[in-house]
Design an enzyme around this catalytic site. Structure first.
Site, PDB file in Angstrom:
ATOM      1  N   HIS A 264      27.102 174.098 -33.803  1.00  0.00           N
ATOM      2  CA  HIS A 264      27.882 173.188 -34.665  1.00  0.00           C
ATOM      3  C   HIS A 264      29.250 173.808 -34.923  1.00  0.00           C
ATOM      4  O   HIS A 264      29.990 174.074 -33.991  1.00  0.00           O
ATOM      5  CB  HIS A 264      27.072 172.926 -35.947  1.00  0.00           C
ATOM      6  CG  HIS A 264      27.625 171.907 -36.888  1.00  0.00           C
ATOM      7  ND1 HIS A 264      28.566 170.969 -36.559  1.00  0.00           N
ATOM      8  CD2 HIS A 264      27.315 171.671 -38.200  1.00  0.00           C
ATOM      9  CE1 HIS A 264      28.837 170.209 -37.598  1.00  0.00           C
ATOM     10  NE2 HIS A 264      28.099 170.613 -38.624  1.00  0.00           N
ATOM     11  N   HIS A 305      28.262 167.070 -26.626  1.00  0.00           N
ATOM     12  CA  HIS A 305      28.246 166.596 -28.018  1.00  0.00           C
ATOM     13  C   HIS A 305      27.084 165.629 -28.190  1.00  0.00           C
ATOM     14  O   HIS A 305      26.751 164.883 -27.268  1.00  0.00           O
ATOM     15  CB  HIS A 305      29.562 165.879 -28.338  1.00  0.00           C
ATOM     16  CG  HIS A 305      29.803 165.721 -29.799  1.00  0.00           C
ATOM     17  ND1 HIS A 305      29.255 164.692 -30.526  1.00  0.00           N
ATOM     18  CD2 HIS A 305      30.487 166.480 -30.677  1.00  0.00           C
ATOM     19  CE1 HIS A 305      29.623 164.820 -31.787  1.00  0.00           C
ATOM     20  NE2 HIS A 305      30.359 165.902 -31.915  1.00  0.00           N
ATOM     21  N   ASP A 363      35.873 171.884 -30.391  1.00  0.00           N
ATOM     22  CA  ASP A 363      35.842 173.353 -30.502  1.00  0.00           C
ATOM     23  C   ASP A 363      36.376 174.057 -29.264  1.00  0.00           C
ATOM     24  O   ASP A 363      36.553 175.271 -29.271  1.00  0.00           O
ATOM     25  CB  ASP A 363      34.402 173.810 -30.777  1.00  0.00           C
ATOM     26  CG  ASP A 363      33.937 173.325 -32.130  1.00  0.00           C
ATOM     27  OD1 ASP A 363      32.985 172.540 -32.190  1.00  0.00           O
ATOM     28  OD2 ASP A 363      34.574 173.697 -33.133  1.00  0.00           O
TER      29      ASP A 363
HETATM   30  C1  SDX Z   1      30.503 170.232 -33.353  1.00  0.00           C
HETATM   31  O1  SDX Z   1      27.697 166.444 -34.683  1.00  0.00           O
HETATM   32  C2  SDX Z   1      29.001 166.570 -34.838  1.00  0.00           C
HETATM   33  O2  SDX Z   1      29.703 165.635 -35.111  1.00  0.00           O
HETATM   34  C3  SDX Z   1      29.512 167.997 -34.674  1.00  0.00           C
HETATM   35  C4  SDX Z   1      31.005 168.186 -34.669  1.00  0.00           C
HETATM   36  C5  SDX Z   1      31.627 167.851 -36.011  1.00  0.00           C
HETATM   37  O3  SDX Z   1      32.819 167.590 -36.046  1.00  0.00           O
HETATM   38  O4  SDX Z   1      30.882 167.958 -37.047  1.00  0.00           O
HETATM   39  O5  SDX Z   1      31.574 167.380 -33.648  1.00  0.00           O
HETATM   40  C6  SDX Z   1      31.370 169.631 -34.393  1.00  0.00           C
HETATM   41  O6  SDX Z   1      29.504 170.799 -33.699  1.00  0.00           O
HETATM   42  C7  SDX Z   1      30.842 170.050 -31.884  1.00  0.00           C
HETATM   43  C8  SDX Z   1      29.752 170.641 -30.937  1.00  0.00           C
HETATM   44  C9  SDX Z   1      29.993 172.132 -30.848  1.00  0.00           C
HETATM   45  N1  SDX Z   1      28.922 172.795 -30.113  1.00  0.00           N
HETATM   46  C10 SDX Z   1      29.106 173.305 -28.893  1.00  0.00           C
HETATM   47  O7  SDX Z   1      30.140 173.176 -28.230  1.00  0.00           O
HETATM   48  C11 SDX Z   1      27.917 174.096 -28.359  1.00  0.00           C
HETATM   49  C12 SDX Z   1      27.680 173.712 -26.881  1.00  0.00           C
HETATM   50  N2  SDX Z   1      27.168 172.328 -26.847  1.00  0.00           N
HETATM   51  C13 SDX Z   1      25.714 172.186 -26.773  1.00  0.00           C
HETATM   52  O8  SDX Z   1      24.976 173.151 -27.452  1.00  0.00           O
HETATM   53  C14 SDX Z   1      25.262 170.741 -26.959  1.00  0.00           C
HETATM   54  O9  SDX Z   1      26.083 169.952 -26.200  1.00  0.00           O
HETATM   55  C15 SDX Z   1      25.173 170.154 -28.369  1.00  0.00           C
HETATM   56  C16 SDX Z   1      24.311 170.982 -29.245  1.00  0.00           C
HETATM   57  C17 SDX Z   1      26.538 170.030 -28.957  1.00  0.00           C
HETATM   58  C18 SDX Z   1      24.575 168.761 -28.239  1.00  0.00           C
HETATM   59  O10 SDX Z   1      23.334 168.931 -27.733  1.00  0.00           O
HETATM   60  P1  SDX Z   1      22.252 167.703 -27.672  1.00  0.00           P
HETATM   61  O11 SDX Z   1      22.873 166.413 -28.059  1.00  0.00           O
HETATM   62  O12 SDX Z   1      21.028 168.128 -28.397  1.00  0.00           O
HETATM   63  O13 SDX Z   1      22.049 167.561 -26.157  1.00  0.00           O
HETATM   64  P2  SDX Z   1      21.093 168.464 -25.321  1.00  0.00           P
HETATM   65  O14 SDX Z   1      21.160 169.875 -25.795  1.00  0.00           O
HETATM   66  O15 SDX Z   1      19.769 167.786 -25.274  1.00  0.00           O
HETATM   67  O16 SDX Z   1      21.803 168.443 -23.877  1.00  0.00           O
HETATM   68  C19 SDX Z   1      21.539 167.378 -22.976  1.00  0.00           C
HETATM   69  C20 SDX Z   1      21.597 168.034 -21.598  1.00  0.00           C
HETATM   70  C21 SDX Z   1      20.645 169.219 -21.446  1.00  0.00           C
HETATM   71  O17 SDX Z   1      20.368 169.344 -20.077  1.00  0.00           O
HETATM   72  P3  SDX Z   1      18.950 168.756 -19.492  1.00  0.00           P
HETATM   73  O18 SDX Z   1      17.841 169.302 -20.371  1.00  0.00           O
HETATM   74  O19 SDX Z   1      19.093 167.240 -19.626  1.00  0.00           O
HETATM   75  O20 SDX Z   1      18.881 169.231 -18.085  1.00  0.00           O
HETATM   76  O21 SDX Z   1      22.918 168.585 -21.388  1.00  0.00           O
HETATM   77  C22 SDX Z   1      22.811 169.999 -21.263  1.00  0.00           C
HETATM   78  C23 SDX Z   1      21.467 170.416 -21.835  1.00  0.00           C
HETATM   79  O22 SDX Z   1      21.009 171.597 -21.207  1.00  0.00           O
HETATM   80  N3  SDX Z   1      23.927 170.573 -22.043  1.00  0.00           N
HETATM   81  C24 SDX Z   1      24.672 171.588 -21.642  1.00  0.00           C
HETATM   82  C25 SDX Z   1      25.630 171.739 -22.651  1.00  0.00           C
HETATM   83  N4  SDX Z   1      25.435 170.848 -23.624  1.00  0.00           N
HETATM   84  C26 SDX Z   1      24.362 170.115 -23.234  1.00  0.00           C
HETATM   85  N5  SDX Z   1      24.620 172.381 -20.551  1.00  0.00           N
HETATM   86  C27 SDX Z   1      25.574 173.340 -20.464  1.00  0.00           C
HETATM   87  N6  SDX Z   1      26.537 173.568 -21.381  1.00  0.00           N
HETATM   88  C28 SDX Z   1      26.592 172.778 -22.490  1.00  0.00           C
HETATM   89  N7  SDX Z   1      27.531 172.981 -23.393  1.00  0.00           N
END
Ligand code: SDX
Length: 428
Positions: A264, A305, A363
């Site tokens: 997050h 996201h 971010d």
């Molecule tokens: C913020 O919610 C908000 O509004 C948050 C925010 C705000 O202003 O409050 O926007 C601020 O928190 C932005 C997000 C910051 N976080 C990151 O950048 C961390 C990296 N991102 C991931 O951890 C992830 O994308 C999340 C946690 C942000 C979202 O994850 P989800 O929605 O739970 O999706 P998921 O983890 O189920 O991913 C779906 C697929 C998966 O692959 P498969 O299982 O389908 O094969 O996408 C892949 C994940 O492995 N994936 C990634 C990835 N993000 C998702 N693979 C590689 N790198 C990534 N960053």
């Protein structure tokens, strides 16, 4: 009365549920009566769950749209300023010149913190992470305002909002000064919000410093971009804490704690650390491969996201701001900006990211921008918390000022069925 109904039939039980329609976004099925049918819904991570009704912020994740009270984020970032956005998020409308001036003056009357708050810092090690200090000090603010903690009193809610908006920059700068062993610098109320924050961060008693106006404007835009984002994890935490009747300072402290996680708000710090770990454009392919490997926990921080399945509109603004700041500080050849731009280009052309609709989020570029402004990495999430405080307060106030219920989710229990206690001597 809802026009449309949803019908659910399961195990000879059929029930109808109201379908509710908002002004924008998906319609929702009001499943509250479901429990009377003997069933619960199951949605870990709340991917398909609307936890509340709100009029504050709207995100269209597929189109990459973000509106604060109906105004597009890029228009607010480019044409408004953070204090005006605070008024908008809190009150629902843009202020006229007189109201705006009064709001600025009201905030300036609360920028100082009680002198006793200085002593809280002495309990922390100097190398404590500034987010740990923020959680503690902001939560402790409720110890100073016993006379205005009646959350049912609109005036108490209003003064608490002003105090939090005004004091977060002061406390954030105190966290930084304590960490580096420099004396706290008092707020200067003749300065603008972002200018005052940079002054409290980087001025010293030995010499007067005038913050660079390009950096001031860039930081003000960063505050606006981070101000609110509907029901994200930390805002949902604030709403849940608020639903118990906890005071606003305790609720904001809970939001700060939730924001800290690298999935997050902690992602801006983690994203820059990731760029440092990649180190050179030639290493990008190796890290892209790791990010795609299901057996490797490495994620491309700053990508993906829960809601945006398109380019985060904030990332577009922050990328342009990043370049302006790098140019202003003579670092437009910053190696990490080059790695970030190359990483973005490669990821956006890679099927893995395209299929999963993984785009840069707010971010991805914020860390490089904050670093170029001179803010150390361990302060990035503190800046995010400073800016998001207005969003948290606006949502808390929206909930408390209308009828609400204690938030108390249920569960799918898969633990042991009832069994008799076995005394120690009878156990194997
Ligand atoms: C913020 O919610 C908000 O509004 C948050 C925010 C705000 O202003 O409050 O926007 C601020 O928190 C932005 C997000 C910051 N976080 C990151 O950048 C961390 C990296 N991102 C991931 O951890 C992830 O994308 C999340 C946690 C942000 C979202 O994850 P989800 O929605 O739970 O999706 P998921 O983890 O189920 O991913 C779906 C697929 C998966 O692959 P498969 O299982 O389908 O094969 O996408 C892949 C994940 O492995 N994936 C990634 C990835 N993000 C998702 N693979 C590689 N790198 C990534 N960053």
């Amino acid at each position: 009365m809802a026009e449309n109904k949803a019908t659910l039939s399961v195990n000879n039980v059929t029930a109808e549920f109201d379908i509710l329609k908002g002004t924008l976004g998906p319609e929702v099925i009001d499943i509250a009566p479901l429990v009377k049918c003997g069933y619960l819904t199951y949605d870990p991570g709340f991917l398909s769950t609307a936890a509340c009704e709100s009029k504050i912020t709207y995100i269209d994740g597929d189109k990459g749209i973000l509106l604060y009270r109906g105004y597009p984020i890029d228009q607010l970032a480019m044409q408004s300023n953070f204090v005006e956005v605070c008024y908008l998020l809190l009150n629902g409308e843009l202020p006229n010149a007189v109201i705006y001036d009064e709001f600025c003056k009201a905030i300036n009357r609360h920028t100082m913190v009680h002198e006793q708050i200085r002593y809280f810092f002495n309990g922390f090690r100097r190398d404590a992470h500034p987010m740990a200090v923020m959680v503690g000090v902001v939560g402790a603010l409720s110890a100073f305002y016993h006379d205005t903690l009646d959350i049912k009193n609109p005036e108490h809610r209003a003064i608490s909002a002003l105090r939090l908006i005004a004091k977060m920059p002061t406390i954030a700068a105190m966290c930084y000064k304590y960490n580096i062993g420099q004396p706290f610098m008092p707020p200067q109320n003749h300065m603008s919000y972002a200018e005052n924050f940079l002054h409290m961060m980087f001025a010293t008693p030995c010499e007067e410093t005038i913050p660079n106006p390009v950096l001031v404007r860039a930081l003000d835009k960063i505050f606006t971009l981070h101000a609110d984002h509907e029901q994200n994890a930390s805002t949902s935490t604030v709403r849940l804490a608020g639903s118990t009747g906890a005071n606003p300072f305790a609720c904001i402290s809970a939001g700060i704690a939730a924001l800290w996680g690298p999935a997050h708000g902690g992602a801006n710090e983690a994203a820059l650390n990731m760029l440092h770990e990649i180190g050179d454009v030639s290493n990008i392919d190796k890290y892209i491969k790791r990010a795609k490997d299901p057996n490797d926990p490495f994620r491309l921080i700053g990508f993906g996201h829960r809601v945006y399945k398109n380019y985060d509109p904030r990332a577009k603004v922050i990328r342009e701001t990043c370049y302006e700041v790098l140019e202003a500080v003579g670092a437009k050849d910053d190696p990490f900006f080059k790695i970030a731009m190359a990483l973005e280009k490669i990821a956006l052309e890679d099927d893995y990211f395209i299929q999963r609709k993984l785009y840069p989020n707010v971010d991805f570029y914020s860390g490089i921008t904050l670093s170029a402004i001179g803010i150390p990495t361990n302060m990035f999430t503190v800046i995010f918390a400073l800016a998001r405080t207005i969003g948290w307060i606006a949502h808390w106030n929206e909930m408390i000022s209308s009828p609400y219920r204690l938030s108390r989710p249920r569960q799918l229990y898969t633990g042991p069925t009832e069994r008799k206690y076995v005394r120690m001597k009878e156990r194997k």
